[in-house]
Design a protein around this motif. Structure first.
Motif, PDB file in Angstrom:
ATOM      1  N   LEU A  71       0.821  -1.207   0.000  1.00 34.02           N
ATOM      2  CA  LEU A  71       0.000   0.000   0.000  1.00 34.02           C
ATOM      3  C   LEU A  71       0.857   1.261   0.000  1.00 34.02           C
ATOM      4  O   LEU A  71       0.482   2.274  -0.591  1.00 34.02           O
ATOM      5  CB  LEU A  71      -0.915  -0.006   1.225  1.00 34.02           C
ATOM      6  CG  LEU A  71      -1.961   1.104   1.301  1.00 34.02           C
ATOM      7  CD1 LEU A  71      -2.966   0.980   0.169  1.00 34.02           C
ATOM      8  CD2 LEU A  71      -2.670   1.066   2.652  1.00 34.02           C
ATOM      9  N   GLN A  72       2.024   1.209   0.646  1.00 39.87           N
ATOM     10  CA  GLN A  72       2.910   2.375   0.656  1.00 39.87           C
ATOM     11  C   GLN A  72       3.271   2.790  -0.763  1.00 39.87           C
ATOM     12  O   GLN A  72       3.278   3.975  -1.107  1.00 39.87           O
ATOM     13  CB  GLN A  72       4.173   2.077   1.467  1.00 39.87           C
ATOM     14  CG  GLN A  72       3.933   1.791   2.937  1.00 39.87           C
ATOM     15  CD  GLN A  72       3.320   2.968   3.689  1.00 39.87           C
ATOM     16  OE1 GLN A  72       3.539   4.132   3.349  1.00 39.87           O
ATOM     17  NE2 GLN A  72       2.541   2.661   4.718  1.00 39.87           N
ATOM     18  N   ASP A  73       3.584   1.820  -1.609  1.00 39.86           N
ATOM     19  CA  ASP A  73       3.951   2.129  -2.991  1.00 39.86           C
ATOM     20  C   ASP A  73       2.770   2.701  -3.775  1.00 39.86           C
ATOM     21  O   ASP A  73       2.939   3.605  -4.607  1.00 39.86           O
ATOM     22  CB  ASP A  73       4.470   0.872  -3.696  1.00 39.86           C
ATOM     23  CG  ASP A  73       5.802   0.395  -3.138  1.00 39.86           C
ATOM     24  OD1 ASP A  73       6.559   1.239  -2.647  1.00 39.86           O
ATOM     25  OD2 ASP A  73       6.070  -0.826  -3.202  1.00 39.86           O
ATOM     26  N   VAL A  74       1.579   2.188  -3.502  1.00 39.55           N
ATOM     27  CA  VAL A  74       0.390   2.676  -4.211  1.00 39.55           C
ATOM     28  C   VAL A  74       0.103   4.125  -3.839  1.00 39.55           C
ATOM     29  O   VAL A  74      -0.177   4.968  -4.706  1.00 39.55           O
ATOM     30  CB  VAL A  74      -0.821   1.768  -3.916  1.00 39.55           C
ATOM     31  CG1 VAL A  74      -2.110   2.393  -4.466  1.00 39.55           C
ATOM     32  CG2 VAL A  74      -0.612   0.386  -4.523  1.00 39.55           C
ATOM     33  N   PHE A  75       0.178   4.451  -2.555  1.00 35.87           N
ATOM     34  CA  PHE A  75      -0.046   5.837  -2.150  1.00 35.87           C
ATOM     35  C   PHE A  75       1.052   6.750  -2.679  1.00 35.87           C
ATOM     36  O   PHE A  75       0.782   7.895  -3.052  1.00 35.87           O
ATOM     37  CB  PHE A  75      -0.154   5.945  -0.625  1.00 35.87           C
ATOM     38  CG  PHE A  75      -1.567   5.862  -0.109  1.00 35.87           C
ATOM     39  CD1 PHE A  75      -2.362   6.997  -0.033  1.00 35.87           C
ATOM     40  CD2 PHE A  75      -2.114   4.639   0.271  1.00 35.87           C
ATOM     41  CE1 PHE A  75      -3.669   6.931   0.428  1.00 35.87           C
ATOM     42  CE2 PHE A  75      -3.418   4.562   0.738  1.00 35.87           C
ATOM     43  CZ  PHE A  75      -4.206   5.697   0.825  1.00 35.87           C
TER      44      PHE A  75
ATOM     45  N   ALA B  89       5.617  10.447   0.341  1.00 38.93           N
ATOM     46  CA  ALA B  89       4.389  10.132   1.076  1.00 38.93           C
ATOM     47  C   ALA B  89       4.575   8.882   1.936  1.00 38.93           C
ATOM     48  O   ALA B  89       5.128   7.871   1.491  1.00 38.93           O
ATOM     49  CB  ALA B  89       3.235   9.931   0.110  1.00 38.93           C
ATOM     50  N   ARG B  90       4.098   8.966   3.149  1.00 36.61           N
ATOM     51  CA  ARG B  90       4.085   7.827   4.059  1.00 36.61           C
ATOM     52  C   ARG B  90       2.667   7.673   4.574  1.00 36.61           C
ATOM     53  O   ARG B  90       2.044   8.650   5.028  1.00 36.61           O
ATOM     54  CB  ARG B  90       5.051   8.065   5.214  1.00 36.61           C
ATOM     55  CG  ARG B  90       5.002   7.035   6.325  1.00 36.61           C
ATOM     56  CD  ARG B  90       5.636   5.727   5.924  1.00 36.61           C
ATOM     57  NE  ARG B  90       5.540   4.759   7.027  1.00 36.61           N
ATOM     58  CZ  ARG B  90       5.834   3.462   6.902  1.00 36.61           C
ATOM     59  NH1 ARG B  90       6.251   2.990   5.737  1.00 36.61           N
ATOM     60  NH2 ARG B  90       5.728   2.645   7.929  1.00 36.61           N
ATOM     61  N   THR B  91       2.127   6.441   4.508  1.00 39.14           N
ATOM     62  CA  THR B  91       0.715   6.214   4.776  1.00 39.14           C
ATOM     63  C   THR B  91       0.518   5.373   6.034  1.00 39.14           C
ATOM     64  O   THR B  91       1.195   4.353   6.222  1.00 39.14           O
ATOM     65  CB  THR B  91       0.053   5.511   3.578  1.00 39.14           C
ATOM     66  OG1 THR B  91       0.237   6.321   2.413  1.00 39.14           O
ATOM     67  CG2 THR B  91      -1.429   5.310   3.813  1.00 39.14           C
ATOM     68  N   TYR B  92      -0.431   5.796   6.853  1.00 37.24           N
ATOM     69  CA  TYR B  92      -0.744   5.118   8.108  1.00 37.24           C
ATOM     70  C   TYR B  92      -2.244   4.780   8.124  1.00 37.24           C
ATOM     71  O   TYR B  92      -3.069   5.635   8.445  1.00 37.24           O
ATOM     72  CB  TYR B  92      -0.404   6.007   9.296  1.00 37.24           C
ATOM     73  CG  TYR B  92       1.047   6.409   9.369  1.00 37.24           C
ATOM     74  CD1 TYR B  92       1.953   5.690  10.145  1.00 37.24           C
ATOM     75  CD2 TYR B  92       1.531   7.507   8.649  1.00 37.24           C
ATOM     76  CE1 TYR B  92       3.294   6.055  10.210  1.00 37.24           C
ATOM     77  CE2 TYR B  92       2.868   7.876   8.704  1.00 37.24           C
ATOM     78  CZ  TYR B  92       3.742   7.144   9.488  1.00 37.24           C
ATOM     79  OH  TYR B  92       5.073   7.512   9.538  1.00 37.24           O
ATOM     80  N   PRO B  93      -2.616   3.555   7.768  1.00 40.17           N
ATOM     81  CA  PRO B  93      -4.037   3.188   7.823  1.00 40.17           C
ATOM     82  C   PRO B  93      -4.585   3.272   9.243  1.00 40.17           C
ATOM     83  O   PRO B  93      -3.886   2.941  10.216  1.00 40.17           O
ATOM     84  CB  PRO B  93      -4.038   1.737   7.320  1.00 40.17           C
ATOM     85  CG  PRO B  93      -2.798   1.616   6.493  1.00 40.17           C
ATOM     86  CD  PRO B  93      -1.787   2.479   7.193  1.00 40.17           C
TER      87      PRO B  93
ATOM     88  N   VAL C 230      -7.845  -3.606   6.122  1.00 36.48           N
ATOM     89  CA  VAL C 230      -8.004  -2.211   5.726  1.00 36.48           C
ATOM     90  C   VAL C 230      -7.183  -1.935   4.478  1.00 36.48           C
ATOM     91  O   VAL C 230      -7.666  -1.348   3.500  1.00 36.48           O
ATOM     92  CB  VAL C 230      -7.584  -1.257   6.870  1.00 36.48           C
ATOM     93  CG1 VAL C 230      -7.633   0.196   6.394  1.00 36.48           C
ATOM     94  CG2 VAL C 230      -8.484  -1.439   8.081  1.00 36.48           C
ATOM     95  N   SER C 231      -5.935  -2.390   4.484  1.00 34.98           N
ATOM     96  CA  SER C 231      -5.033  -2.123   3.355  1.00 34.98           C
ATOM     97  C   SER C 231      -5.522  -2.790   2.078  1.00 34.98           C
ATOM     98  O   SER C 231      -5.405  -2.222   0.989  1.00 34.98           O
ATOM     99  CB  SER C 231      -3.621  -2.596   3.698  1.00 34.98           C
ATOM    100  OG  SER C 231      -3.108  -1.882   4.804  1.00 34.98           O
ATOM    101  N   ALA C 232      -6.080  -3.983   2.185  1.00 35.95           N
ATOM    102  CA  ALA C 232      -6.585  -4.681   0.996  1.00 35.95           C
ATOM    103  C   ALA C 232      -7.702  -3.881   0.331  1.00 35.95           C
ATOM    104  O   ALA C 232      -7.813  -3.853  -0.907  1.00 35.95           O
ATOM    105  CB  ALA C 232      -7.072  -6.072   1.372  1.00 35.95           C
ATOM    106  N   GLN C 233      -8.529  -3.227   1.139  1.00 43.06           N
ATOM    107  CA  GLN C 233      -9.596  -2.397   0.575  1.00 43.06           C
ATOM    108  C   GLN C 233      -9.008  -1.192  -0.167  1.00 43.06           C
ATOM    109  O   GLN C 233      -9.458  -0.853  -1.272  1.00 43.06           O
ATOM    110  CB  GLN C 233     -10.522  -1.913   1.688  1.00 43.06           C
ATOM    111  CG  GLN C 233     -11.316  -2.996   2.374  1.00 43.06           C
ATOM    112  CD  GLN C 233     -12.160  -2.422   3.485  1.00 43.06           C
ATOM    113  OE1 GLN C 233     -13.249  -1.869   3.268  1.00 43.06           O
ATOM    114  NE2 GLN C 233     -11.651  -2.531   4.711  1.00 43.06           N
ATOM    115  N   PHE C 234      -8.025  -0.549   0.451  1.00 45.31           N
ATOM    116  CA  PHE C 234      -7.390   0.591  -0.208  1.00 45.31           C
ATOM    117  C   PHE C 234      -6.687   0.174  -1.498  1.00 45.31           C
ATOM    118  O   PHE C 234      -6.681   0.923  -2.484  1.00 45.31           O
ATOM    119  CB  PHE C 234      -6.391   1.267   0.739  1.00 45.31           C
ATOM    120  CG  PHE C 234      -6.985   2.330   1.602  1.00 45.31           C
ATOM    121  CD1 PHE C 234      -7.639   3.426   1.048  1.00 45.31           C
ATOM    122  CD2 PHE C 234      -6.901   2.246   2.988  1.00 45.31           C
ATOM    123  CE1 PHE C 234      -8.190   4.417   1.840  1.00 45.31           C
ATOM    124  CE2 PHE C 234      -7.441   3.241   3.795  1.00 45.31           C
ATOM    125  CZ  PHE C 234      -8.089   4.327   3.225  1.00 45.31           C
TER     126      PHE C 234
END
Length: 345
Positions: free
Chosen positions: A39-43, A51-55, A238-242
Motif C-alpha cells: 500500500l505504501q507504494d500505491v499511495f 508520502a508515508r501512509t498510516y491506515p 483495511v489495506s486490501a480495501q485501499f
C-alpha cells in the motif's frame, strides 16, 4: 430510499472481492503484512515519493492523529466553522488531542486567506493557544471543492507564518473527480503537509488513512496512532480495501458516478418553484431550500438530513442510480404542484 449519507451505502463489490482474497492464510499483524507494505507504494504513486501512509479505523481518528502530528500540545488549529473537526467529531480534536480549534466563518464552506488571517495572530502570546495548523476539508462539508491554486495560496500564507496545512480528505476522491486532476496536484504539489484520506464514503466497509507528505511529521506517528486507539491489529483487511480502491481506477469510477448523480439531481430541482440550491454542486452533495410542506412530504418517502442552515442535504454515492435520482426529483415536483407553488409562480 436514502439520500442521507454516502456512509449509508454498502461496500462496493470489488472491495468485497478484495477482502475475500485477503482472507487467506496468516499475515503479520499491526501493519507488517504484505498488503500494507504494498500500500505504501500505491499511495506514493498518487502522492509522491515522500508520502508515508498510516491506515487507521475511521475519519475522526485520522483527523485526531494527523492534527496531533502537526501540533504541539499548546497548538491551535484554524478551521471553517462548519468543519467536521469542529461540529461533527464530539470535540475529539480538543478532548483527545488536547488542541484548541479556532473556527471562522467560510462562504460555501471554503476558507480564504482573509478568513484564515482573522485567527492567524498571537503566535508568541503565551496567553493564547498558538495557531500552528490550518485545516481545510476537500471536498467541503457543503459539497464545494478547492482548486489547486486556492489550496496553494492558503498553504503559502500558512507556511510564511510557520503554520502547517492539514487536509481533511474524507471525500478527496470526489474532489479529484470534479477537478479532473490527480491527487497530488491539489495536495503534495499545492503545499499540503498532512492529510486524512477517506475510503468509507467511496465504497469501503471501514478504514481511512493518514498520509504524511511533509517527512518531518513522521516522527512519532506510530506512537500517536497507537495511543489514539487507531492501530488496527489485522491491518491487512483495511489495506486490501485501499489497494482495490487505489491500485486502479475504482476510486475514480465510484467518485465520478456519485458526482454525476448529484449533478443530475440538481439539474432537475433547481428550476422548481420555491426551490433554492444553496451551494455550487461540485461533488456528491446537493443542499436545497424547499417549502416546509414539500420537505415534510419528501421525508415520508426518502431518507435525508435537514441541515442546521435550514437546507435539506441530499447525498449521492457510488451505488445511487439514475432511477433513484429521478424518483426524488419527480416526488419533489409533484409535491410542489400539490402545494400550489407552480401556480403561484
Amino acid at each position: 430510499m436514502t439520500f442521507a449519507s454516502d456512509n449509508y451505502s454498502g461496500a462496493h463489490p470489488e472491495i468485497l472481492a478484495a477482502l475475500v482474497a485477503a482472507n487467506v492464510g496468516h499475515e503479520i499483524s499491526y501493519g507488517r503484512d504484505s498488503y500494507t507494505e504494498r500500500l505504501q507504494d500505491v499511495f506514493r504513486a498518487h502522492f509522491g515519493d515522500d508520502a508515508r501512509t498510516y491506515p487507521v479505523l475511521n475519519g475522526t481518528g485520522a483527523n485526531v492523529v494527523a492534527l496531533q502530528a502537526a501540533c504541539d500540545r499548546w497548538g491551535a488549529v484554524i478551521c471553517a466553522d462548519g468543519a467536521h473537526i469542529n461540529v461533527d467529531e464530539c470535540g475529539a480534536p480538543e478532548k483527545i488531542a488536547g488542541l484548541k480549534l479556532l473556527p471562522v466563518g467560510a462562504s460555501h464552506g471554503k476558507l480564504t486567506i482573509d478568513d484564515v488571517r482573522r485567527e492567524a495572530w498571537g503566535f508568541d502570546d503565551e496567553h493564547r493557544a498558538r495557531p500552528q495548523v490550518v485545516s481545510l476539508t476537500q471536498s467541503t462539508e457543503l459539497g464545494t471543492v478547492y482548486t489547486p491554486d486556492e489550496i496553494r495560496a492558503i498553504a503559502g500564507f500558512a507556511h510564511e507564518r510557520g503554520m502547517l496545512l492539514h487536509l481533511d480528505g474524507a471525500r478527496l476522491a470526489n474532489a479529484a473527480a470534479h477537478l479532473g486532476e490527480p491527487f497530488r496536484a491539489f495536495t503534495t504539489d499545492a503545499g499540503v503537509d498532512i492529510l486524512s484520506f477517506g475510503g468509507t464514503k467511496n465504497g469501503m466497509i471501514l478504514g481511512e488513512a493518514v498520509v504524511v507528505l511533509n517527512p518531518r511529521l513522521n516522527n512519532g506517528m506510530d506512537y500517536l496512532r497507537k495511543s489514539s486507539m487507531q492501530l488496527v491489529s489485522k491491518m491487512r483487511f483495511v489495506s486490501a480495501q485501499f489497494l482495490a480502491l487505489l491500485d486502479g481506477d475504482l476510486w475514480l469510477r465510484s467518485a465520478t458516478h456519485a458526482n454525476t448523480m448529484a449533478t443530475r439531481l440538481a439539474e432537475q430541482i433547481r428550476d422548481l418553484p420555491g426551490a433554492e440550491i444553496g451551494h455550487p454542486v461540485q461533488a456528491n452533495a446537493v443542499f436545497v431550500r424547499l417549502p416546509a410542506p414539500v420537505l415534510a412530504g419528501l421525508h415520508e418517502q426518502f431518507s435525508f438530513y435537514d441541515w442546521p442552515t435550514g437546507e435539506a442535504r441530499w447525498m449521492t454515492s457510488f451505488d445511487t442510480t439514475p432511477e433513484d435520482v429521478d424518483a426524488l426529483a419527480k416526488a419533489t415536483s409533484q409535491l410542489v404542484d400539490l402545494t400550489g407553488l407552480r401556480t403561484l409562480d
